[in-house]
Design an enzyme around this catalytic site. Structure first.
Site, mmCIF file in Angstrom:
data_model
loop_
_atom_site.group_PDB
_atom_site.id
_atom_site.type_symbol
_atom_site.label_atom_id
_atom_site.label_comp_id
_atom_site.label_asym_id
_atom_site.label_seq_id
_atom_site.Cartn_x
_atom_site.Cartn_y
_atom_site.Cartn_z
ATOM 1 N N HIS A 70 -5.088 1.717 4.456
ATOM 2 C CA HIS A 70 -4.381 0.520 4.914
ATOM 3 C C HIS A 70 -2.902 0.765 5.183
ATOM 4 C CE1 HIS A 70 -3.046 -0.205 0.654
ATOM 5 N NE2 HIS A 70 -2.062 -0.814 1.266
ATOM 6 N N ASP A 117 -10.696 2.632 0.382
ATOM 7 C CA ASP A 117 -9.329 2.751 0.901
ATOM 8 C C ASP A 117 -8.751 4.129 0.566
ATOM 9 O OD1 ASP A 117 -6.925 2.082 2.053
ATOM 10 O OD2 ASP A 117 -6.285 0.727 0.447
ATOM 11 N N SER A 222 1.615 1.603 -2.267
ATOM 12 C CA SER A 222 0.287 1.912 -1.732
ATOM 13 C C SER A 222 0.180 3.375 -1.315
ATOM 14 C CB SER A 222 -0.005 1.031 -0.521
ATOM 15 O OG SER A 222 -0.122 -0.318 -0.886
#
Length: 275
Positions: A70, A117, A222
């Protein structure tokens, strides 16, 4: 009347400060010792001389960085990978900057709930292994993942509150694995939470307050690593809309579920030199 207004403004300022100081994210984490995590990568957007940190990652091979899918919603345009970085703004001769030669996103990634992910970046050249740039081990299929209440740690240059404040230096934090049955509850993540995920945070009581706080990852973290006993077991993925919500622990992709896929892309990797 002016005095009264001044008092009201002062009270308002105190209230705002209290709200800010109660903000959560990597609040309660600490600045890492410079280059104590030499596997950390910063994925940055370059605009001329300007550089903006966007996501984390970690070095898993002499030309490979692991991160989250992402982090690249619109591809790799104007993005580069920086290794050997401690400060976002300072000039450091330890830094190595790489173009992204290839981006491999897991084909089963689901944007609606961040399942699968995990992504691999192939750098445009092999890294120069130094004290500030080194490969980290990651858990493979058959390895033991941490269980409920076990301590894990992570690091990043992500936001330290929900106002978007970003640290200049790398921060690190220790969190605890949350029972997956809890994370599957409807008031937590419900059906969004899958068997490919670990959720973790650290809840603590603020001294002198009835409120609780939470150590957690936040925007900009992230793609970074979640480590258990020095080995990467997860990738910082997603949590709630806001960082630090009590019923929205950080979510991490379980790396050991993707051994076959990773090996198919990277092939055999040389053993990391001793640190």
């Amino acid at each position: 009347m002016m005095g009264s207004k001044g008092e009201m403004l002062a009270v308002a300022a105190v209230c705002i400060f209290a709200l800010i100081s109660q903000s959560e994210g990597i609040l309660g984490g600490n600045e890492a010792a410079a280059h104590s995590r030499p596997y950390m990568a910063s994925i940055q957007r370059f605009d001329g001389e300007a550089r903006t940190h966007e996501c984390g990652g970690f070095l898993v091979g002499n030309q490979w960085v692991m991160t989250a899918v992402h982090c690249f919603p619109h591809g790799t345009d104007n993005r580069k990978v920086v290794l050997g970085m401690h400060s976002v703004t300072e000039t450091e001769d330890t830094q190595q900057v790489f173009e992204i030669m290839e981006l491999h996103s897991n084909p089963n990634y689901r944007a609606e709930n961040f399942d699968n992910d995990i992504a691999l970046i192939k750098l445009d050249r092999p890294v120069n292994i130094t004290n500030a740039v080194q490969v980290v081990k990651f858990l493979r299929s058959g390895g033991t993942n941490p269980t409920t209440n076990e301590q894990v740690d992570t690091a990043g240059w992500g936001a330290s509150d929900n106002l978007g404040s970003r640290p200049d230096k790398l921060k690190e934090v220790t969190v605890e694995v949350v029972n997956p049955m809890l994370c599957r509850r409807s008031d937590y993540f419900g059906t969004r939470y899958t068997s490919n995920m670990i959720c973790a945070h650290h809840v603590y009581d603020k001294p002198g307050s009835r409120r609780q706080g939470k150590m957690d990852t936040c925007d900009g973290d992230s793609g970074g690593p979640l480590l258990f006993k020095g080995v990467v077991v997860g990738i910082v993925s997603n949590g709630g809309i806001k960082c630090g919500q009590m019923r929205k622990p950080g979510i991490y992709t379980i790396v050991s579920h993707y051994t076959e896929w990773l090996d198919g892309i990277m092939g055999p990797q040389p053993t990391a030199p001793p640190q």
